[in-house]
Design an enzyme around this catalytic site. Structure first.
Site, PDB file in Angstrom:
ATOM      1  CG  ASP A  79      -1.979   0.998   1.257  1.00  0.00           C
ATOM      2  OD1 ASP A  79      -2.851   0.921   0.391  1.00  0.00           O
ATOM      3  OD2 ASP A  79      -1.960   1.884   2.141  1.00  0.00           O
ATOM      4  CD  GLU A  94      -1.991   2.596  -3.712  1.00  0.00           C
ATOM      5  OE1 GLU A  94      -3.031   3.137  -4.094  1.00  0.00           O
ATOM      6  OE2 GLU A  94      -1.686   2.503  -2.511  1.00  0.00           O
TER       7      GLU A  94
HETATM    8  C1  GLC Z   1      -4.202   3.046  -0.693  1.00  0.00           C
HETATM    9  C2  GLC Z   1      -5.380   2.128  -0.772  1.00  0.00           C
HETATM   10  C3  GLC Z   1      -6.607   2.900  -0.421  1.00  0.00           C
HETATM   11  C4  GLC Z   1      -6.469   3.407   1.001  1.00  0.00           C
HETATM   12  C5  GLC Z   1      -5.193   4.205   1.156  1.00  0.00           C
HETATM   13  C6  GLC Z   1      -4.853   4.404   2.595  1.00  0.00           C
HETATM   14  O1  GLC Z   1      -4.267   4.056  -1.645  1.00  0.00           O
HETATM   15  O2  GLC Z   1      -5.446   1.535  -2.033  1.00  0.00           O
HETATM   16  O3  GLC Z   1      -7.763   2.127  -0.553  1.00  0.00           O
HETATM   17  O4  GLC Z   1      -7.566   4.187   1.347  1.00  0.00           O
HETATM   18  O5  GLC Z   1      -4.086   3.554   0.594  1.00  0.00           O
HETATM   19  O6  GLC Z   1      -4.372   3.209   3.134  1.00  0.00           O
END
Ligand code: GLC
Length: 539
Positions: A213, A276
């Site tokens: 994440d 991500e």
């Molecule tokens: C990432 C996740 C998202 C979440 C954020 C905070 O972007 O994909 O869903 O709200 O992180 O953890």
């Protein structure tokens, strides 16, 4: 229908790792299958559906967070990294899920959330208990600005300041998301050690990989300077976009921490992580690292989501991404949807749905598929009164901010709750209005359904390994609304023709044997490409 592959699959996939030749299938666990009638999906529900997932021809299943959590951000606020939230099940049920997935030949990937914990986490509870608690420095604290306000202008992704005052100590703590998601201090080696042990805990339990994440946010610049205004921000856009983010994103230290993280993964056999990362190409690819200092196996490439849906723009990006990946020695990957982005069928339009799906599964690189996209699930309009996503609730003036529309329950069959939850139960988010017709059961036996088109594409990937390891080259055509490319390897060649427009397009010069068309037939390869058609030719 298709002629025998000319090259043995094992020969061509032999050199590729599972995360290179396989498809990753993302599940949002709250919405997949509710087995105990509480309106929320759970682990036994997913386990029961594993045969369906295997029938799709995917390699790995990524589960959005299933850890203990107060669920203020639906699991992206972790209160215990090494336990399962009771809403989803137990560690034993998780072990069963992993064993069953492995038995069916699939890998399991977890969602690792290292940037922040929940404020309910014991670490934060200790940190906030006093300024001299040993855990204090596990989070990011700053004194107020001279006027007593937040230390600087940094903003939360969910709108408002990225700082919340702890009245007891008079200091502010940092949170790039909700105030209940305090940022962990990755500069502290004890934090890194503890978070690396989390990875080891799950790998020992058999987990094959991780989606990490917001990995590009791990570190912040220690000078805590104000971030500059973004001159391009417009009303209606998220509050977070008002600023540019030179001090809160993509810091050199983050690269260092990821190299360390990678070494932990490499303590185990054949594991992987996908990060991500929302960054432009030139800052994205470095996250793969170098041969001597590797970083993530795959830095998520979200550009198909972000680009305008035109043949020219997509071709230009695919060309530069493929070339840059090769140069960087990085393996490419492609994404059309996830739990933070509106459904791609709604975005590109129903007519272009199969064109997009074909593109995703035939470009060079690992595809990630969001649950339900194999059926053509669309955004579900959720009125504000029923909204549950904090990103939407905190930004009522930003129409696209809520992520509820893409998180609705999986559509299994016609009838009560579409088979997601027992009759009489109210699911945590409403079912799509089209669930009675767009569902697995309705599409299962229809050879022309979206589900079976998806399966035909994954079968092609098995039958023609050139789609997995083969080189990519785009082709010039006379039409600006057609994107054509070929994949070649070991004497095998497939040509992919994608008509992004609603006109019939004659493509003289491309011939061979049609092995798949999105329009449910196998036209002569030299016949004109029909409106919105995707066609794959063996030549
Ligand atoms: C990432 C996740 C998202 C979440 C954020 C905070 O972007 O994909 O869903 O709200 O992180 O953890």
């Amino acid at each position: 229908m298709t002629q025998a592959p000319q090259v043995d699959a094992a020969t061509l996939t032999g050199e590729l790792k599972w995360w290179q030749h396989g498809i990753i299938y993302q599940i949002y666990p709250r919405s997949y299958q509710d087995s105990n009638g509480d309106g929320v999906g759970d682990l036994p529900g997913i386990t029961a559906r594993l045969p369906y997932i295997a029938s799709l021809g995917v390699e790995a299943v990524w589960l959005s967070p299933i850890f203990k959590s107060p669920m203020r951000d639906f699991g992206y606020d972790v209160a215990d990294y090494c336990d399962i939230d009771p809403l989803f099940g137990t560690l034993e049920q998780f072990d069963t899920l992993v064993a069953e997935a492995h038995r069916l030949g699939m890998k399991i990937m977890l969602d690792y959330v290292p940037n922040h914990s929940s404020s309910d986490h014991a670490w934060f509870q200790e940190a906030i208990s006093s300024t001299d608690n040993p855990k204090r420095d596990w989070y990011v604290w700053q004194n107020p600005a001279p006027d007593g306000g937040p230390p600087n202008n940094w903003k939360s992704f969910f709108a408002g300041p990225a700082w919340t005052l702890d009245a007891a100590s008079g200091q502010y703590y940092l949170h790039q998301f909700l105030p209940s998601q305090p940022d962990l201090n990755w500069r502290n080696p004890d934090v890194r050690a503890a978070m690396f042990d989390v990875l080891r805990f799950w790998m020992r339990r058999g987990v094959d990989g991780f989606r990490v994440d917001v990995i590009w946010l791990l570190a912040e610049d220690e000078r805590y300077l104000d971030e500059p205004e973004n001159p391009h921000w417009q009303p209606g856009q998220p509050d977070h976009w008002r600023l540019e983010h030179p001090y809160t994103q993509d810091q050199p230290e983050t690269h260092e921490y990821i190299r360390e993280m990678r070494r932990v993964l490499d303590e185990f056999d054949d594991r992987m992580m996908v990060g991500e990362i929302y960054l432009p190409l030139e800052r994205l690819l470095p996250y793969s690292g170098t041969p001597d200092a590797q970083m993530v196996h795959l830095p998520f490439n979200f550009h198909l989501i972000l680009l305008p849906w035109t043949a020219n723009e997509v071709r230009a990006f695919a060309d530069s991404y493929d070339a840059a990946s090769t140069l960087a020695g990085a393996w490419p990957n492609w994404v059309l949807g996830n739990h933070d982005q509106h459904r791609f069928k709604s975005r590109v339009g129903a007519a272009q749905y199969r064109v997009a799906q074909t593109l995703l599964l035939t470009l060079r690189g690992t595809p990630t598929v969001y649950y339900g996209d194999e059926l053509g699930m669309e955004n579900v309009a959720i009125p504000f009164e029923q909204m549950v996503d904090p990103a939407g609730l905190q930004q009522p003036d930003v129409p696209s901010a809520s992520r509820d529309p893409e998180r609705t329950p999986m559509q299994w069959e016609a009838g009560p709750n579409a088979g997601f939850a027992p009759a009489g139960v109210t699911p945590w988010l409403p079912l799509a209005p089209d669930a009675d017709t767009v569902n697995v059961q309705a599409q299962q036996d229809d050879p022309h359904s979206d589900l079976n088109y998806f399966r035909a594409l994954t079968k092609l990937r098995r039958d023609y390994p050139v789609l997995l390891g083969g080189d990519y080259r785009s082709l010039d055509t006379d039409h600006s609304d057609v994107f054509a490319f070929e994949r070649t390897q070991g004497g095998q060649r497939l040509t992919v023709l994608l008509n992004f427009g609603a006109e019939t397009r004659d493509l003289s010069g491309i011939s061979g044997q049609t092995v798949l068309s999105s329009l449910n037939d196998l036209p002569d390869s030299t016949s004109a490409l029909r409106p919105n058609e995707a066609r794959i030719i063996l030549n």
